[in-house]
Design an enzyme around this catalytic site. Structure first.
Site, PDB file in Angstrom:
ATOM      1  N   ASP A 519       0.863  -1.160   0.000  1.00 54.90           N
ATOM      2  CA  ASP A 519       0.000   0.000   0.000  1.00 54.90           C
ATOM      3  C   ASP A 519       0.913   1.226   0.000  1.00 54.90           C
ATOM      4  OD1 ASP A 519      -2.195   1.671   0.503  1.00 54.90           O
ATOM      5  OD2 ASP A 519      -1.693   1.646   2.632  1.00 54.90           O
ATOM      6  N   LYS A 766     -15.360  11.051  -4.408  1.00 58.30           N
ATOM      7  CA  LYS A 766     -14.052  11.705  -4.402  1.00 58.30           C
ATOM      8  C   LYS A 766     -14.162  13.215  -4.259  1.00 58.30           C
ATOM      9  CE  LYS A 766     -11.565   8.136  -6.868  1.00 58.30           C
ATOM     10  NZ  LYS A 766     -11.663   7.479  -8.141  1.00 58.30           N
TER      11      LYS A 766
END
Lengths: 1479, 376
Positions: A519, A766
């Site tokens: 990640d 978003k």
């Protein structure tokens, strides 16, 4: 009645709609029918269930009808179940019926609304309906099960008393090996079959199984105990009494009850610092405005407080227990589910008002109430249905180590061998029976059937598969885990976090990892967001008030690293760059006024105290250095420096911005800038908290980005002082941050902005928006979000004047075009080029003319001479393109960008929209989706407010670690949700991508097949090059759907050194991991992440590593190992992983060896018994072999072996590849060990037998030939000696005291056992075939015995040692090499340093080397590689460097050739940068 | 407010940090050569010592399977180790009703052998059997320890331990005492005392007898395992192969069952040999030296070995501190010792001629193979 019918029709109508046909509606219909009948036929309501309910349970029962379509059933059920009828009053029932009618009206409306909104809802949605009846005594009924709601007791234990044993036995015997041993144990117990006693397998098997079962049982017992404690915790629940006076008022009294007795529908209160006992609906909070705070650390690991707020209506109604006692409502909730972050529900209040419930009103079990005196809540989910438990129960995937496959294979091989050997012996015994035994008159009556004979041999040889393998392996792995947990090198001081292994089963996998899936946020980076740059009005500014602080830390950190001297050159490089940069900064700061000094001071304060973006309220924790910003990544500094170096002075400090705002506030630029700062201060969901003592302001932020933004706004003079549901008040320092220090400053103004709506952020959207009513009465929508998202919603600048609804379509098309073009650029220099592409329109002229103005350089902070506007705004197009330029540039620097947009709304437009919004926000089904749709309506035609860039700081040591892992042959995939440019740049900064890398960008805009083909060709053509592939989530989605593409993608990914996947969702992360795992079955994958979004990936990979980071412990909890920092991964893998791998490998080999060696002696002995199956050893002595006389050495090697030292392994990552190649345990090595075992078995049997007179004719004992036991004793002793010495000394490299102690204990234990045995062995045992008594007393003191044992041991081991020596001389491995190297610390250090040189630097050195090597030979090599000390060294050491010149030179030639090809590639690529691009 | 939490920092101890002092030897010619030399230096002389001890044992072994075949297995006499012992044979058939396995007549073998020098006590007589599988799984456990100890074990208990040799075929069956295959097949040749025929000078003596007793020939610990049986006489019968030794094949008051606690030959036999080629002590003389000269021994040949392809031998031996004769041990030690010295020498040569370079890391595989670390 008519209204009823109407209602009915309505429902029927709606039920006709295809998406809305479901069973519950039928229920509701029937229920309503019952109601109708009740009201008409039986007015008194005596026989009517509903009336019963109403009358019996609550006098003022508001005839609430559920507004969810499916609820009625439960209320009816409830009533039928109730058996207590207190009083009945006809008038009341009439009243009830009346209101029922009214309710139906409203219900009709509700149903209508719902049917209109719920489009595409799932058919099986069923709602939970909870009537709020404070007086109830009987539990409510769950309409799903028609029985009471489940209790609030929880069971984390896996077994009950009764099912424990069956379940465990099943689990144990599902292991093949155990089943095998059970089989052996069973045939052994048949009397007369076994040559080695009846219970010698059964008993050890039971012991080992009992151990395993007891371990499991103990764990479960602990869980039971914890459950009991948890279930018996106390909480306060409301009890309702009637007052005795005439009013017979209801009184509410809090009474303590145990958690397990809580039921759905109970009203509870929770006080500060108390745990929430079940999932509660917050009705009332004693906190301000119904707000309360909860700590959710136990739930999701996030340490920040979360804010919850009760509905205004309920909060104002139920302020006391009395009010609560009289409170009635109908709560409708979603069904229990595991979504921690969303909740849909509604509450119908007594006055008929239906309010939506969201996650804001839900307090989940597992959280703690903080900073709030007390709350009242309604229990909605209990026990196993709480979200905590719903989340907990699913993680079951168990991971088995890859080595297990090999072990299983080996077990099968040995099993086959055992069977083969048994069959061979059986056959031979048959032959003997026919040819010899028939003449042997002394043996009569032997009629053993064939199968019994076979079984006897199987029993005799079965223990070649070690019965204790799994249990002992578990023990050694626990010790390995202990060492992992205790490694001080993996201890993170700042957070007081040691590494933590949460599983022990897959330790050795750590040493075999070939792929790391990482990640980015929180793993490679620190997840500390620093507000870094701002673009407003076409200008970019650098927010660098904190850099001064940071630099100090950076320096100290570097000196620390220098001490460790891992990456010397690299540090020197960045050190100088920082210095360079710092000089520039110093000059800058000289220019600026003393304001900055003060600001810096202030900032430092705030950094210290507000260092944590998500702060637990200061009262509970106080300032913590935990997340103190300690360093800025080199990237940013590097890029800043580069900017300065390039002579591009466009970046000014935000201080400049402030003075512009201050002094030129009425210029267009000033207006814009001020508005932008305002927007930053307003457009967020942070909650300020003021420390009552220090008056410092803390922010509770949902994300680190928001914290960075709000803090930046504060630093820039826009301080968010207070925030409620309906308003935000700001303290604006018109003099900038300086004003903060002086509370009496006249320039300070307080402004309050009314919040109209907040459309929250979601990962899908978003973006987030807030609609404010500004103080001047205007309504303004502020929206911030990912640039691509906001760009789509911007108004086309060219059409701005003629703007209307939906007028921006032209612009949008253009934008799409631009985006497309942006995507088209598929090369490494993407970050440089995209900006140009975007400006290829007619827009391009503006910045050029601006540049030609030269005004860019004339920014001076001079309030006196502000007559000319030094920051002109040219036009909208210019502004637009400049902002885009800046965003691109920010992204290039690895910053996270956010674009802000705003729009002023007309009153009518807003009202119209708000209606829709309110409707959607009360929706019960798919509210989120509906809200998104509605938000879409208003979030359009935005004007650019500005853009911000936030730095995502790299963690310490990330590039070094990645470089190490790369050298260790591990391919690293970065999976991130960031956009491509940011991802690529983080890739550069953390050395995932190198300057000389080929970068392949896979984009769905192109023919993917072609892309893959070209890429593969290119890779094959440049085998030596470092290749990086970049793919984004959208493309992955396309690839996912096509198996062929997926195949190709995986193929390509395997060839690449690194792969970057950007914009991927958690499930895509898991998908990528799964695909690699499935494709490369023998390689080990590792996933590392820190957030909830990494859990899927962590569970998917072979090894899951959690970073115990700031996004909470969620990932760490589900992981197999957790570490505090990414850089510890190198210690975990290179050192502990490798050690564990070596240890487990040697342990397994040793275990199989010792068993094979020992039990094969039985096989050899059969040659001398005429294959009759006689055991050479007494049965108990035999069965103690595995546990008592051979287990310690293998365990020591499994726990403490170090084939190489910590420093070597960490410094020379290449050594790690051994694990990836399965080089320590494979069939080849296994067979060599087995050869040893077989050879040793033969030697060990034959030598004593020789001595006893088989080949040579006489034996040496005065009392005649030895008895069976005596013979066995000698052989057994030899086995113990040979096995102990071979494992503990020949195979073990690391001889510690423990090695000696355990070896001694093993040998001593054997003799002690024999001594005791020879005294206590019963004489008159009926089956005393083995003459044990007194044997060892006699033999033990005989020199002949010892001489035999010593001779045998030496003869067995000398060839073994010779083989080792030979391997070291002729066929040595890297490990052998480094074992020699690490004897000389200085030499080792030099190799480590050399290896740590950045590849780039080696490339730089390359030319010089090439030149030199053309002329000189090895001398230059020595100079180059070994600088000065090697000469001294070679003189001093026994080893001579002058030998094997040829090899050195040859090797070096190879090296140089390789370098040359690479360089040539570079030369061309530098000339024509586009040649770097593949497509 | 919150209590000061304990630091989770791991302790920096040698054990926890895996820094325990350790010796990490590498097996190279250089490091092992001292070991080899040491082993060689110790083993070779030790081997010599063992060989000497073995050679000091005087032993004579005569295979009398075919009684007149004149095959001797080995004979070592300190003074004339190379010379063949002077052995003579004769065989006669004697009619004896004694203990025999066959109904045919019993052979009596006469062996004559020459002892070249005086043999010091103790002197042992063994019988050696080959190809006799006392370790056969069915045979080796075919006895009942309790019965041997004297306990009157009932028949049904014997069946598991003594198998087919537990009871006879009578009705009701009688218990076989001692039961089991081992007891049944006891070695029943009788070896007589030695008769001194001629002294070393060839002068005939007056047939002096050198007495050998079958006493103290079993392990002292073994003797505790046997006792006088407490069976009634009518309960028991002798084992089938003993039948000839008893009138009508039954025990009577005149021919009582043997007292196993004193019957050491029986005890020796019951101590089953681990290997099919074994010898068992028959008798010994701990006091008198055997003078040089010609001796006679007569063996009553009852035990059939040819049927199963075995042999039997008469062994006369003295002992050394190591036990019996065993030159293999000494030879093995010498061989190992020499091998070690030779290897040590080879390693030394190798080290002097071509020493191993200390970790010249340019040999490392990842530098030589192009592949897994691209770009290096």
């Amino acid at each position: 009645m008519s209204s009823n019918n109407d209602f009915k029709n309505e429902i029927v109508e709606s039920s006709l709609s295809p998406t809305f046909v479901n069973l519950p509606i039928d229920h509701s219909l029937t229920t309503i029918k019952e109601h109708n009948e009740g009201t008409n036929d039986n007015e008194s309501g005596i026989n009517n269930p509903v009336n019963d309910l109403a009358l019996g349970r609550s006098l003022t029962w508001p005839p609430v009808q559920p507004h969810c379509p499916s609820q009625s059933t439960s209320s009816v059920r409830y009533s039928t179940d109730s058996s207590v009828h207190v009083s009945r009053s006809p008038s009341l029932s009439q009243r009830i019926n009346q209101s029922l009618l009214q309710k139906r009206e409203s219900l009709k409306f509700a149903a209508k609304k719902i049917t209109s909104i719920v489009i595409g809802s799932k058919e099986d949605i069923i709602f939970r309906k909870i009537p709020v009846i404070p007086e109830k005594t009987n539990p409510l009924i769950d309409s799903k099960t028609n029985s009471p709601f489940i209790s609030n007791s929880i069971t984390t234990s896996r077994y009950t008393f009764f099912n424990f044993l069956p379940k465990q036995l099943y689990a144990q015997f599902s292991k093949i090996a155990n089943l095998y041993f059970l089989f052996v144990a069973v045939i052994q117990t048949v009397p007369g079959w076994s040559p080695t006693g009846q219970f010698t397998t059964l008993i050890p098997l039971s012991v080992f199984l009992s151990l395993a079962i007891a371990h499991e049982g103990f764990d479960d017992y602990r869980r039971h105990k914890q459950d009991t404690i948890e279930n018996n915790k106390e909480c306060s629940v409301l009890n309702v009494y009637r007052s005795n006076d005439a009013t017979s008022q209801r009184l509410g009294v809090w009474r303590k009850t145990k958690w397990k007795n809580l039921r759905v529908g109970d009203l509870v209160n929770v006080k500060a610092q108390e745990w929430v006992p079940a999932d509660l609906l917050l009705l009332h909070s004693k906190g301000e405005k119904g707000i309360c705070f909860v700590e959710t650390a136990a739930l999701d690991g996030e340490t920040n407080l979360k804010q919850k707020q009760a509905l205004k209506d309920t909060n104002n109604t139920v302020v006391s227990p009395e009010a609560l006692a009289n409170f009635q409502a109908m709560v409708c909730t979603e069904n229990p589910n595991q979504d921690l972050y969303n909740f849909d529900g509604s509450i119908e209040l007594p006055d008929g008002k239906i309010c939506a419930l969201s996650n804001d009103q839900i307090l989940l079990r597992g959280t703690i109430l903080r900073n709030t005196p007390e709350i009242y809540g309604l229990v909605i989910f209990t026990g196993e249905e709480t979200k905590l438990r719903m989340n907990a129960s699913k993680n079951i995937r168990t991971k088995a180590p890859t080595i297990q496959h090999l072990v299983n294979k080996v077990v099968i091989i040995i099993f086959v061998f055992v069977i083969f050997l048994s069959i061979f012996c059986t056959t031979m015994s048959e032959i003997w029976n026919k040819r010899f035994w028939k003449n042997a008159w002394y043996i009569v009556g032997i009629t053993r059937p064939l199968h019994i004979s076979l079984f006897a041999f199987i029993i005799l040889f079965n223990t070649m598969i070690p019965i204790s393998l799994y249990v002992t392996m578990e023990i050694i792995k626990l010790v390995q885990v202990y060492f992992i947990n205790k490694d001080i090198n993996m201890y993170h001081v700042e957070t007081d976090t040691p590494a933590e292994a949460r599983t022990s089963t897959i330790n050795e996998e750590l040493g075999q990892v070939s792929y790391v899936f990482s990640d980015k946020t929180g793993t490679l980076t620190d997840n500390i967001m620093l507000f870094r740059k701002i673009s407003v009005g076409g200008r970019a500014f650098l927010h660098d008030l904190d850099l001064g602080d940071i630099e100090k830390d950076e320096l100290s950190q570097m000196s620390y690293q220098r001490q460790k001297s891992i990456t010397r050159k690299r540090d020197r490089f960045s050190y100088s760059s920082i210095r360079r940069h710092f000089r520039n900064r110093t000059l800058d700061s000289l220019e600026t006024s003393e304001n900055i000094q003060m600001e810096t001071l202030h900032r430092r304060d705030s950094t210290l105290s507000n260092g944590r973006f998500s702060m637990i309220a200061p009262t509970t924790t106080g300032p913590s250095p935990l997340y103190k910003c300690d360093s800025i990544s080199r990237t940013t500094i590097g890029s800043i420096t580069k900017d300065g170096k390039d002579g591009d002075p466009t970046i000014h400090s935000t201080m400049n911005l402030l003075s512009i705002i201050q002094h030129k506030s009425h210029t267009p630029f000033g207006e814009k800038a001020r508005f932008f700062l305002l927007a930053i201060a307003l457009c967020h969901t942070c909650v300020p908290e003021i420390d009552p003592i220090t008056n410092d302001i803390f922010y509770q932020a949902a994300s680190p980005d928001e914290f960075a933004l709000v803090s930046a706004a504060k630093e820039l003079g826009y301080v968010v002082m207070d925030r409620s549901m309906s308003s935000v008040s700001l303290l604006i320092n018109n003099n900038g941050p300086a004003g903060l220090k002086d509370p009496n400053d006249a320039t300070k103004t307080h402004e309050t902005y009314q919040i109209l709506n907040v459309i929250e952020f979601s990962s899908k959207r978003k973006r987030m928006s807030v609609i404010y009513r500004l103080p001047n009465g205007k309504i303004c929508l502020l929206c911030k979000g990912a640039d691509s998202i906001i760009l789509e919603r911007l108004i086309n600048p060219s059409e701005k004047l003629g703007k209307g609804k939906g007028a921006s379509s032209g612009m949008r098309e253009k934008l799409n075009e631009i985006n497309l073009k942006g995507n088209i650029r598929v090369n490494t220099s993407i970050h440089r080029d995209i900006a140009h592409i975007i400006t290829t329109d007619n827009i391009t002229s503006s910045p050029i003319s601006f540049n030609n103005d030269g005004k860019r350089y004339s920014i001076t902070i001079d309030p006196e001479h502000s007559s000319t506007d030094s920051f002109p705004i040219y036009d909208e197009k210019w502004l637009y393109s400049e902002t885009l330029n800046h965003i691109q540039q920010f992204a290039t620097e690895g910053l996270r960008t956010l674009l802000y947009g705003h729009r002023y709304l007309e009153e009518d437009e807003y009202n119209e929209w708000n209606e829709l919004y309110q409707e959607a926000s009360t929706a019960i089904v798919d509210r989120q989706k509906k809200l998104e749709q509605i938000a879409e309506i208003i979030e359009r035609d935005l004007e650019i407010t500005g853009a911000t860039a936030i730095e995502d700081k790299l963690q310490n040591g990330v590039p070094e670690t990645i470089e190490k892992l790369r050298r260790a042959g591990i391919r690293i995939w970065m999976l991130t949700g960031d956009k491509r440019e940011t991802a690529i740049n983080i890739g550069y900064s953390c050395s995932l991508i190198k300057n000389h890398s080929i970068t392949i960008i896979i984009d769905q805009c192109f023919d993917l097949n072609l892309t893959f083909k070209q890429a593969l060709e290119n890779i094959n053509a440049n085998k030596e090059r470092h290749v990086v592939a970049v793919v984004d989530g959208a493309t992955l989605m396309v690839i996912e759907q096509d198996a062929v593409l997926m195949e190709k993608f995986v193929e390509l990914g395997i060839l690449c050194d690194s792969v970057i996947c950007c914009r991927v969702s958690p499930s895509q992360k898991a998908l990528v991991v799964r695909n690699i795992r499935m494709k490369l079955l023998d390689t080990v994958t590792l996933a590392i992440g820190d957030g909830a979004n990494d859990i899927a990936m962590i569970q998917e990979a072979h090894v899951g590593i959690g970073i115990t980071g700031k996004e909470g412990l969620q990932a760490a909890r589900t992981s197999d190992y957790s570490i505090a920092q990414f850089r510890f991964l190198s210690n975990l893998l290179l050192v502990h992983g490798r050690w564990s791998y070596i240890r487990v490998s040697k342990f397994i080999l040793g275990t199989f060896y010792k068993c094979m060696c020992f039990y094969l002696t039985q096989g050899v002995f059969q040659l001398f018994t005429g294959f009759s199956g006689t055991s050479l050893y007494e049965q108990w002595t035999l069965s103690f072999y595995n546990t008592l006389f051979s287990s310690l050495p293998v365990m020591v090697i499994g726990m403490f072996e170090k084939d190489l030292n910590y420093k070597t392994l960490l410094g020379v990552p290449e050594l790690y590849t051994q694990g990836q190649r399965n080089a320590a345990f494979n069939l080849k090595i296994f067979s060599s060990w087995m050869t040893d075992a077989i050879a040793h078995a033969i030697i060990i049997v034959m030598i004593p037998f020789f001595l006893h007179g088989i080949i040579y004719k006489y034996e040496f004992r005065s009392f005649g030939s030895p008895q069976l036991y005596e013979l066995g004793l000698t052989v057994y002793t030899c086995v113990v000696f040979v096995v102990t010495f071979k494992i503990a000394y020949v195979e073990c490299h690391n001889w510690t005291t423990l090695t000696h102690v355990t070896s001694f204990l093993t040998l001593f234990g054997w003799f002690l056992y024999q001594t005791i045995y020879s005294f206590v062995y019963p004489i008159d045992q009926a089956t005393a075939t083995y003459d044990v008594r007194g044997v060892f007393q006699r033999d033990g003191i005989k020199s002949a015995f010892w001489i035999t044992v010593i001779l045998t041991t030496f003869i067995a081991l000398i060839p073994n040692i010779l083989a080792k020596v030979g391997k070291n001389v002729f066929n040595f491995t890297d490990v052998d090499k480094y074992q020699a190297i690490e004897k000389d610390d200085e030499y080792l250090q030099r190799i480590i340093d050399e290896g740590a040189l950045d590849t780039d630097e080696r490339f730089e050195d390359n030319d010089i080397q090439t030149g030199k090597l053309k002329k000189g030979k090895k001398k230059l090599y020595v100079e180059n590689y070994n600088n000065t000390s090697i000469d001294n060294y070679s003189k001093n050491s026994d080893y001579n460097l002058d030998d094997d010149d040829e090899m050195i030179i040859q090797h070096h030639k190879k090296y140089v050739e390789r370098q040359q090809t690479q360089t040539s590639i570079f030369d061309t690529s530098d000339v024509n940068s586009s040649s770097k691009s593949l497509i | 407010m919150a209590p000061e939490t304990k630091s989770r920092e791991p302790a920096n101890t040698a054990f926890k940090q895996q820094r325990l002092k350790a010796w990490q030897p590498i097996l190279t010619p250089k490091t092992v050569l001292p070991t080899f030399f040491i082993v060689g230096v110790i083993f070779a002389p030790l081997g010599g010592l063992l060989l000497w001890a073995s050679n000091s044992v005087t032993e004579l072994a005569i295979d009398y399977t075919y009684c007149d075949s004149r095959e001797f297995i080995s004979a070592t006499f300190p003074q004339v180790s190379s010379s063949q012992p002077d052995i003579k044979w004769s065989r006669e058939v004697v009619a004896t009703e004694e203990f025999k396995y066959t109904n045919s007549g019993v052979w009596r073998c006469h062996l004559q052998f020459r002892v070249p020098s005086e043999l010091k006590p103790p002197l042992f007589i063994y019988y050696r059997l080959t190809n006799f599988y006392q370790n056969h799984r069915s045979y080796v456990k075919s006895f009942n320890a309790n019965q041997l100890k004297g306990v009157a074990v009932p028949a049904d208990q014997l069946k598991t331990s003594c198998g087919p040799m537990a009871v006879n075929n009578d009705n009701p069956p009688k218990i076989i005492y001692p039961c089991g295959l081992i007891a049944n097949s006891i070695f029943n040749d009788t070896i007589s005392n030695l008769t001194f025929q001629q002294n070393a000078d060839g002068i005939p003596t007056n047939n002096e007898t050198y007495i050998l007793l079958s006493k103290d020939i079993s392990w002292p610990s073994d003797r505790q395992k046997y006792g006088l049986t407490s069976y009634e006489l009518n309960q028991i019968v002798p084992p089938p192969d003993w039948a000839n030794a008893y009138p009508n094949g039954t025990y009577t008051a005149d021919a009582p069952p043997p007292d196993l606690s004193t019957n050491e030959l029986f005890q020796v036999w019951m101590r089953t040999a681990g290997l099919p080629d074994f010898r068992k002590l028959y008798s010994r003389n701990d006091t008198t030296a055997l003078q040089a000269g010609l001796y006679d021994v007569s063996i009553d040949y009852r035990f059939p070995v040819t049927r199963y392809g075995g042999t039997k031998a008469f062994v006369l031996s003295t002992v050394s501190f190591l036990g019996g004769k065993n030159s293999f041990l000494g030879l093995a030690y010498i061989a190992v010792g020499i091998a070690c010295v030779v290897l040590g020498a080879i390693f030394t040569a190798r080290h002097l001629y071509k020493p191993r370079k200390l970790g010249d890391h340019t040999y490392l595989s990842w530098n030589n193979t192009q592949g897994h670390t691209n770009g290096n």
